[in-house]
Design a protein around this motif. Sequence first.
Motif, PDB file in Angstrom:
ATOM      1  N   ASP A  96       0.827  -1.203   0.000  1.00  0.00           N
ATOM      2  CA  ASP A  96       0.000   0.000   0.000  1.00  0.00           C
ATOM      3  C   ASP A  96       0.865   1.258   0.000  1.00  0.00           C
ATOM      4  N   THR A 156      -2.965   4.212  -6.107  1.00  0.00           N
ATOM      5  CA  THR A 156      -3.800   3.601  -5.066  1.00  0.00           C
ATOM      6  C   THR A 156      -4.940   2.787  -5.655  1.00  0.00           C
ATOM      7  N   VAL A 177      -4.582  -1.023  -5.221  1.00  0.00           N
ATOM      8  CA  VAL A 177      -4.689  -1.684  -3.919  1.00  0.00           C
ATOM      9  C   VAL A 177      -5.833  -2.692  -3.907  1.00  0.00           C
ATOM     10  N   ASP A 178      -6.894  -2.392  -4.646  1.00  0.00           N
ATOM     11  CA  ASP A 178      -8.049  -3.301  -4.697  1.00  0.00           C
ATOM     12  C   ASP A 178      -8.078  -4.145  -5.960  1.00  0.00           C
ATOM     13  N   GLN A 209       0.843   4.227  -2.801  1.00  0.00           N
ATOM     14  CA  GLN A 209       0.595   5.626  -2.436  1.00  0.00           C
ATOM     15  C   GLN A 209       1.716   6.517  -2.954  1.00  0.00           C
TER      16      GLN A 209
END
Length: 315
Positions: A167, A176, A179-180, A171
Amino acid sequence: VLIENFRPGVMDRMGLGYDAVVAHNPRIIYASINGYGSTGPWSSRRAYAPVVGAETGITKEQGDARGGQYANDPFSHADVYTSLETASAILAALFSRERTGRGDLLEVSMAETMLYVNEHAHDQLWDRDVDPQWIRSFGPGVYPVLTAANGEQVMISGHPAERGTFDLYMQAVGRTDLVDDPRFVDVQSRVAHFDEIVDVLRAWAATVETPQLIESAMAEHGLATGTLRSLREVCDTEWAKERGVVVEISDRGGGTLRIPNSPWHFASADVGLRGEPRYRGEDNRAVLGDLLDLDAVELDQLEADGVISARLPRR
């Protein structure tokens, strides 16, 4: 303190083994350095840093990280680390002697030292299950090396697939959204798609002008960065000048040499380098004359017979 690093048995054959020496001086601290120890089936083997590195897993682990390209490391780790561990043992023995009045016999083997200083040894010896969401020991090939737009390269400390650390990377590079991403939802999936993570980082770095700007972006998110430099380059930095990292010493032949200074900084004492470099065997005549009262004729004969030799500065 007596220090020797012959193979086991050599000092005994010369009449200088521990039992012979301690009979003359019970306070002696006798430090023996050897390849594999004075006991066991490998005690008589010849040992130098390259072969000890091979025997103790270092060469294989480095080669595995290079995709099976096995070669001797140019740094003599087994020599350097063993000398440092021996120095530590001698200091402990000196402290003990101040308390007890007795000396001691110390033995430090190169092979045992290389296992002792290997911070990945616990991982290699781990026999139990490993949690799939843990990265137990960072291998030498996992730290990303990125190239800035100006062509200079940097290395970042931190495994990009580790929980939480991934993460931070995303960033820092402004991604970002990943991240998912299903490819990167947990440690296992990130390890499986590790090359894709590194590709993202490399693509970002190529848009950043300098290593210093890369470091600023990473530092904002708690990640450490280092520029890839040669030894000469780091010794010429402002940091090196401010810290007195390098000193000039006389070569005793009309010139000077630049060498690394001591890394110790004591508040109460100057622990930098001092004195002058001695050449191999240069003090033989003075030592043998002072301690054994040998005269010049006897010393000349020892040199002629090849018993002692000396190198002196060339001007």
